[in-house]
Design a protein around this motif. Structure first.
Motif, PDB file in Angstrom:
ATOM      1  N   LYS A 105       0.882  -1.163   0.000  1.00  0.00           N
ATOM      2  CA  LYS A 105       0.000   0.000   0.000  1.00  0.00           C
ATOM      3  C   LYS A 105       0.918   1.211   0.000  1.00  0.00           C
ATOM      4  O   LYS A 105       1.474   1.578   1.040  1.00  0.00           O
ATOM      5  CB  LYS A 105      -0.912  -0.016   1.230  1.00  0.00           C
ATOM      6  CG  LYS A 105      -1.960  -1.129   1.207  1.00  0.00           C
ATOM      7  CD  LYS A 105      -2.901  -1.013   2.400  1.00  0.00           C
ATOM      8  CE  LYS A 105      -3.997  -2.085   2.318  1.00  0.00           C
ATOM      9  NZ  LYS A 105      -4.919  -2.011   3.485  1.00  0.00           N
ATOM     10  N   THR A 106       1.113   1.793  -1.164  1.00  0.00           N
ATOM     11  CA  THR A 106       2.159   2.784  -1.358  1.00  0.00           C
ATOM     12  C   THR A 106       1.605   4.207  -1.310  1.00  0.00           C
ATOM     13  O   THR A 106       0.630   4.522  -1.985  1.00  0.00           O
ATOM     14  CB  THR A 106       2.860   2.570  -2.709  1.00  0.00           C
ATOM     15  OG1 THR A 106       3.115   1.170  -2.896  1.00  0.00           O
ATOM     16  CG2 THR A 106       4.164   3.325  -2.761  1.00  0.00           C
ATOM     17  N   TYR A 107       2.272   5.034  -0.513  1.00  0.00           N
ATOM     18  CA  TYR A 107       1.912   6.449  -0.393  1.00  0.00           C
ATOM     19  C   TYR A 107       3.151   7.255  -0.778  1.00  0.00           C
ATOM     20  O   TYR A 107       4.196   7.127  -0.134  1.00  0.00           O
ATOM     21  CB  TYR A 107       1.493   6.776   1.042  1.00  0.00           C
ATOM     22  CG  TYR A 107       0.328   5.948   1.538  1.00  0.00           C
ATOM     23  CD1 TYR A 107      -0.953   6.470   1.586  1.00  0.00           C
ATOM     24  CD2 TYR A 107       0.521   4.622   1.952  1.00  0.00           C
ATOM     25  CE1 TYR A 107      -2.030   5.717   2.046  1.00  0.00           C
ATOM     26  CE2 TYR A 107      -0.544   3.845   2.402  1.00  0.00           C
ATOM     27  CZ  TYR A 107      -1.811   4.408   2.448  1.00  0.00           C
ATOM     28  OH  TYR A 107      -2.878   3.636   2.891  1.00  0.00           O
ATOM     29  N   ALA A 108       3.040   8.064  -1.821  1.00  0.00           N
ATOM     30  CA  ALA A 108       4.228   8.720  -2.354  1.00  0.00           C
ATOM     31  C   ALA A 108       4.102  10.232  -2.363  1.00  0.00           C
ATOM     32  O   ALA A 108       3.037  10.786  -2.651  1.00  0.00           O
ATOM     33  CB  ALA A 108       4.521   8.223  -3.769  1.00  0.00           C
ATOM     34  N   ILE A 109       5.220  10.898  -2.043  1.00  0.00           N
ATOM     35  CA  ILE A 109       5.345  12.348  -2.173  1.00  0.00           C
ATOM     36  C   ILE A 109       6.590  12.640  -3.007  1.00  0.00           C
ATOM     37  O   ILE A 109       7.353  11.735  -3.327  1.00  0.00           O
ATOM     38  CB  ILE A 109       5.440  13.038  -0.792  1.00  0.00           C
ATOM     39  CG1 ILE A 109       6.589  12.439   0.042  1.00  0.00           C
ATOM     40  CG2 ILE A 109       4.127  12.940  -0.049  1.00  0.00           C
ATOM     41  CD1 ILE A 109       6.779  13.108   1.393  1.00  0.00           C
ATOM     42  N   GLY A 110       6.777  13.899  -3.384  1.00  0.00           N
ATOM     43  CA  GLY A 110       7.919  14.234  -4.243  1.00  0.00           C
ATOM     44  C   GLY A 110       7.768  13.633  -5.622  1.00  0.00           C
ATOM     45  O   GLY A 110       8.742  13.200  -6.233  1.00  0.00           O
ATOM     46  N   MET A 111       6.534  13.629  -6.136  1.00  0.00           N
ATOM     47  CA  MET A 111       6.217  12.971  -7.408  1.00  0.00           C
ATOM     48  C   MET A 111       5.801  13.958  -8.491  1.00  0.00           C
ATOM     49  O   MET A 111       5.196  13.572  -9.484  1.00  0.00           O
ATOM     50  CB  MET A 111       5.085  11.966  -7.185  1.00  0.00           C
ATOM     51  CG  MET A 111       5.458  10.783  -6.322  1.00  0.00           C
ATOM     52  SD  MET A 111       6.458   9.572  -7.202  1.00  0.00           S
ATOM     53  CE  MET A 111       5.221   8.839  -8.274  1.00  0.00           C
ATOM     54  N   GLU A 112       6.107  15.238  -8.317  1.00  0.00           N
ATOM     55  CA  GLU A 112       5.663  16.243  -9.281  1.00  0.00           C
ATOM     56  C   GLU A 112       6.829  17.108  -9.755  1.00  0.00           C
ATOM     57  O   GLU A 112       6.873  18.321  -9.503  1.00  0.00           O
ATOM     58  CB  GLU A 112       4.563  17.112  -8.660  1.00  0.00           C
ATOM     59  CG  GLU A 112       3.330  16.305  -8.267  1.00  0.00           C
ATOM     60  CD  GLU A 112       2.268  17.159  -7.587  1.00  0.00           C
ATOM     61  OE1 GLU A 112       2.546  18.349  -7.313  1.00  0.00           O
ATOM     62  OE2 GLU A 112       1.170  16.639  -7.338  1.00  0.00           O
ATOM     63  N   PRO A 113       7.797  16.525 -10.452  1.00  0.00           N
ATOM     64  CA  PRO A 113       8.953  17.309 -10.894  1.00  0.00           C
ATOM     65  C   PRO A 113       8.565  18.372 -11.916  1.00  0.00           C
ATOM     66  O   PRO A 113       7.755  18.117 -12.806  1.00  0.00           O
ATOM     67  CB  PRO A 113       9.867  16.255 -11.519  1.00  0.00           C
ATOM     68  CG  PRO A 113       8.951  15.141 -11.929  1.00  0.00           C
ATOM     69  CD  PRO A 113       7.878  15.111 -10.886  1.00  0.00           C
ATOM     70  N   ASP A 114       9.124  19.573 -11.756  1.00  0.00           N
ATOM     71  CA  ASP A 114       8.857  20.632 -12.724  1.00  0.00           C
ATOM     72  C   ASP A 114      10.139  21.230 -13.305  1.00  0.00           C
ATOM     73  O   ASP A 114      10.107  22.255 -13.979  1.00  0.00           O
ATOM     74  CB  ASP A 114       7.994  21.734 -12.101  1.00  0.00           C
ATOM     75  CG  ASP A 114       8.699  22.451 -10.940  1.00  0.00           C
ATOM     76  OD1 ASP A 114       9.912  22.242 -10.732  1.00  0.00           O
ATOM     77  OD2 ASP A 114       8.032  23.240 -10.244  1.00  0.00           O
ATOM     78  N   GLY A 115      11.268  20.572 -13.028  1.00  0.00           N
ATOM     79  CA  GLY A 115      12.543  21.045 -13.554  1.00  0.00           C
ATOM     80  C   GLY A 115      13.337  21.894 -12.586  1.00  0.00           C
ATOM     81  O   GLY A 115      14.558  22.032 -12.726  1.00  0.00           O
ATOM     82  N   THR A 116      12.649  22.456 -11.596  1.00  0.00           N
ATOM     83  CA  THR A 116      13.356  23.304 -10.626  1.00  0.00           C
ATOM     84  C   THR A 116      13.112  22.882  -9.176  1.00  0.00           C
ATOM     85  O   THR A 116      13.645  23.513  -8.259  1.00  0.00           O
ATOM     86  CB  THR A 116      12.924  24.782 -10.775  1.00  0.00           C
ATOM     87  OG1 THR A 116      11.539  24.894 -10.485  1.00  0.00           O
ATOM     88  CG2 THR A 116      13.208  25.301 -12.178  1.00  0.00           C
TER      89      THR A 116
END
Length: 447
Positions: free
Chosen positions: A197-208
């Motif tokens: 049951k995976t809960y993830a953050i830091g999953m929205e890279p925008d290049g900066t």
């Protein structure tokens, strides 16, 4: 060397490391590996805005020299090593500055065996970069190289990781912090496929936003995330996912030393700890060595840098080694540090032992440790200043067997690192400041 440090060619994008540098690195490598056959070179990158620019510059240089280039796109550094090693590429290049801020970038060249490029070849690249004339011929006609979409290579790496799991992760509540970096394309998919049951953050890279208040350099976010969501365990990666730190069910940090302890004891129990030895660096905590002594595990100490750990492991056939920062190498499965692989190994320890990591770690007492980075104008001059040396020796004498002090030069930044381990945080602060004051007094420190 002028450009290549302990972890490749790294610096601020288009300031210290620019597109001309990248183009020339590509030109040299395409020619160097293509003298007897058409070179095949694979490229991976992290999520930095400049990584796309460097990918294009490298590809131009490589193809101009006649090499065929295979693009893995956004992918972890260890996947480049895996693909090079298992699919007979001449070399690989990872575009990343690891845990550095988004505006930095780097070129990490990996040889055909999946290891970091030999120093003598790096020296030849540097000579070519600084040469006033382009001495390498351009490929012409059918000898000109081309670029190939090779996302399938990353998928094979993901499949390999999944094959290493010894049991299902069903019903285990796992938190991931992917640092808005390379692991966002790999880690959650692996854990989901294995039943967690995976809960993830830091999953929205925008290049900066890579490493920006997230990932292994900001582990406090994952600590809060694990507690707030009542998770069993959490894993945080750095920008290129070659390192991993963990958080146990109580929200306590499991750093690289703790990972070495947990996995070292586990492998010893299974009879799989080659030579009954774990390879560490001089930055590992004194508490780790005392814990290893208690359970009868031997250890090696190398210079800081996973390449030194890996060299020792290769020379003597050791199966486990790593750094406090979370670069962990399991030689049975990989030839480089691999954050997601490390996660899977910790899951195996926890599931096989049927215990939470907070229970398994009880045999390890970590000494308080303080590390301060001091920007200096001349690293060797600062470190070797007689007054700095005398201050360091004075601290070492005061600490005796109940702590230690270590001063070293950063391999990638204009920084001297002053580290003290002692029985209390107050003592750490006192003794670090004692040495840092001397660096200021002698005029070594720069803004």
């Amino acid at each position: 060397m002028k450009y290549f440090g302990t972890d490749g060619f790294r610096g601020e994008a288009n300031v210290d490391l620019n597109v001309v540098h990248a183009y020339k690195v590509g030109r040299f490598l395409g020619w160097y590996y293509g003298q007897e056959h058409k070179a095949r070179i694979v490229i991976g990158k992290d999520t930095r805005r400049s990584s796309y620019m460097f990918e294009d510059a490298l590809s131009s240089g490589l193809t101009a020299s006649g090499a065929d280039v295979y693009l893995l796109h956004v992918t972890p550094t260890p996947s480049v090593s895996y693909v090079v090693r298992t699919e007979q590429f001449d070399c690989g290049i990872m575009i990343s500055a690891s845990h550095n801020p988004y505006y930095d970038n780097g070129l990490k060249v990996i040889n055909g065996n999946g290891h970091k490029l030999e120093a003598e070849v790096e020296e030849k690249i540097e000579t070519y970069i600084d040469s006033p004339e382009d001495t390498i011929p351009f490929a012409t006609r059918e000898k000109i190289g081309r670029t190939v979409d090779y996302a399938i290579g990353r998928h094979r790496y993901i499949g390999y990781l999944m094959s290493l799991a010894t049991r299902s992760f069903k019903n285990v509540r796992v938190g991931l912090d992917c640092a808005n970096g390379s692991s966002y394309s790999v880690a959650k998919g692996v854990f989901d496929a294995l039943g967690a049951k995976t809960y993830a953050i830091g999953m929205e890279p925008d290049g900066t936003n890579i490493n920006d208040n997230c990932g292994s350099t900001h582990i406090e976010n994952l600590q809060k995330f694990v507690i707030d969501n009542d998770l069993d365990i959490g894993f945080a990666y750095d920008g290129d996912a070659d390192r991993c730190l963990a958080v146990d069910d109580k929200g306590q940090v499991i750093d690289g030393d703790c990972i070495l302890y947990l996995c070292g004891c586990y492998l010893k129990d299974k009879g799989e700890l080659n030579n009954n030895t774990v390879v560490t660096t001089i930055m590992s905590n004194l508490g780790l060595y005392k814990a290893f002594d208690k359970v009868g595990i031997s250890y090696e100490k190398t210079s800081v840098g996973d390449k030194y750990v890996n060299a020792n492991m290769m020379q003597y056939g050791h199966s486990l080694g790593g750094e406090q920062s979370g670069h962990i190498i399991f030689s049975k499965y990989a030839v480089t540090g691999d954050g997601v692989l490390t996660s899977l190994m910790l899951m195996e320890v926890m599931l096989e032992k049927k215990q939470k990591l907070s229970e398994l770690r009880k045999g390890l007492t970590i000494y308080p440790q303080l590390l301060k980075n001091v920007r200096v104008g001349d690293k060797p001059a600062a470190k070797n200043d007689p007054d700095v040396v005398a201050a360091t020796e004075e601290v070492a004498k005061a600490l005796g067997q109940n702590g230690r002090i270590l001063i070293r030069e950063s391999g990638t930044e204009p920084v001297i690192r002053v580290m003290v381990e002692a029985e209390t945080e107050a003592l750490c602060e006192k003794y670090v400041d004692q040495v840092v004051r001397v660096l200021y007094k002698k005029g070594h420190v720069i803004p």
